[in-house]
Design an enzyme around this catalytic site. Structure first.
Site, PDB file in Angstrom:
ATOM      1  N   LEU A 176      39.183  74.233  14.249  1.00  9.03           N
ATOM      2  CA  LEU A 176      40.045  74.911  13.738  1.00  9.03           C
ATOM      3  C   LEU A 176      39.714  76.301  13.832  1.00  9.03           C
ATOM      4  O   LEU A 176      38.716  76.434  13.666  1.00  9.03           O
ATOM      5  CB  LEU A 176      39.909  74.674  12.197  1.00  9.03           C
ATOM      6  N   ASP A 177      40.472  77.208  14.488  1.00  8.53           N
ATOM      7  CA  ASP A 177      40.182  78.603  14.810  1.00  8.53           C
ATOM      8  C   ASP A 177      40.892  79.605  13.919  1.00  8.53           C
ATOM      9  O   ASP A 177      42.269  79.688  14.014  1.00  8.53           O
ATOM     10  CB  ASP A 177      40.791  78.880  16.449  1.00  8.53           C
ATOM     11  N   THR A 178      40.166  79.977  13.196  1.00 10.32           N
ATOM     12  CA  THR A 178      40.889  80.858  11.893  1.00 10.32           C
ATOM     13  C   THR A 178      41.329  82.047  12.435  1.00 10.32           C
ATOM     14  O   THR A 178      42.185  82.614  11.778  1.00 10.32           O
ATOM     15  CB  THR A 178      39.917  81.137  10.723  1.00 10.32           C
ATOM     16  N   GLY A 179      41.051  82.510  13.608  1.00 14.36           N
ATOM     17  CA  GLY A 179      41.448  83.674  14.260  1.00 14.36           C
ATOM     18  C   GLY A 179      42.519  83.714  15.195  1.00 14.36           C
ATOM     19  O   GLY A 179      43.009  84.291  15.867  1.00 14.36           O
TER      20      GLY A 179
END
Length: 309
Positions: A176-179
């Site tokens: 999961l890449d919050t950016g």
């Protein structure tokens, strides 16, 4: 006093195997047991060779450092400098802690006077050794603890996903890449970024050949050279912003994305857009895809709805 070489060799294999497996556990590295045993055996041979009168150089700091690096390479292989350094640092931390634990155990159960070896170590211990040893231990421990915390956090953000396209399925680990703020220009759909070497297994031979024969910077320019009409009809161009630069990303619409959430069955998402990344997203190969946060948020909403129902 007699020293039995076979007993010493077996003990070293056992201890070295324990240290190497604890090293892998500390860093979160995968390993093969036969490589651990092989590295432990090499370390045992090194100890036996070092007992020979003509092999005094084996006891030097340089020789010990070289041997430590060799053991790490045999046990875990080489993927990057950063990973090798973390494994080496963890190896020393585990070795020091284990060695200190053994000395502490002997001291704790000592009912008479200290052993001659312990007396000799304590009486010859200088302030310089205490200072440098403490500094080195502190640096190594902080490095490993930070790595363990980072690894734990990252493990909580990893998901097992499957991508379906044209009757083919590829399974991979995605983080999961919050950016990740990539969206399609048409429909404003979130984009999942996947490494090229992974996604190639579900693409046609024509598409794989096109991607391999053209450098990533020329994929969009030479897109007309690809002969797979079905894939071309699903391709999309995704604009993205880097640090001080702007560029375009080649993507395509897959048939479905299946994500496994903890403790639940796979949740299926239709018409997912997959962005193709030419390099490796993870240095150590832990994950090969980057999930958009909107996808995960929608999945948990679906999970909650299905539970309430």
């Amino acid at each position: 006093m007699y020293i039995y070489a076979d007993v010493l060799f077996i003990i070293n294999i056992m201890m070295n195997s324990m240290i190497l497996m604890l090293t892998a556990w500390t860093v979160g590295a995968t390993y093969k047991f036969w490589r651990i045993v092989l590295a432990a055996a090499v370390g045992g041979c090194y100890v036996l060779i070092g007992m020979l009168p003509s092999m005094e150089f084996c006891h030097t700091a340089i020789a010990k450092l070289v041997m430590s690096c060799l053991l790490i390479y045999i046990a875990f292989g080489y993927t990057s400098k950063r990973r090798s350094f973390l494994l080496l640092a963890s190896f020393y931390v585990v070795s020091f802690i284990l060695g200190g634990s053994i000395v502490g155990w002997v001291y704790f159960w000592q009912v008479n006077h200290y052993s001659h070896t312990l007396i000799r170590i304590l009486t010859t211990l200088s302030w310089e050794n205490v200072l440098w040893g403490s500094c080195l231990g502190s640096i190594l421990i902080v490095t490993i603890i930070r790595r363990m915390l980072s690894s734990t956090t990252r493990q909580q953000s990893l998901y097992q996903v499957k991508i379906e396209y044209n009757g083919q399925v590829v399974e991979l680990t995605a983080m999961l890449d919050t950016g990740n703020s990539l969206y399609t220009t048409i429909g404003h759909k979130p984009v999942v970024l996947v490494s090229q070497y992974v996604i190639a297994s579900i693409l046609s031979e024509d598409v794989v050949t096109f991607l391999q024969e053209n450098v990533p910077e020329m994929w969009l320019v030479n897109l007309s050279q690809c002969t797979d009409e079905k894939w071309l009809s699903r391709t999309q161009i995704i604009p993205y912003h880097g640090i001080g630069s702007r560029s375009m990303l080649l993507a395509f619409r897959a048939d479905a994305l299946l994500v496994s959430l903890s403790g639940t069955a796979e949740i299926r998402i239709q018409n997912v857009v997959i962005g193709i990344y030419s390099g490796a997203l993870s240095e150590d190969g832990t994950y090969a895809g980057l999930l958009h946060p909107q996808i995960i948020n929608e999945l948990y909403k679906k999970e909650g709805a299905s539970i309430c129902a």
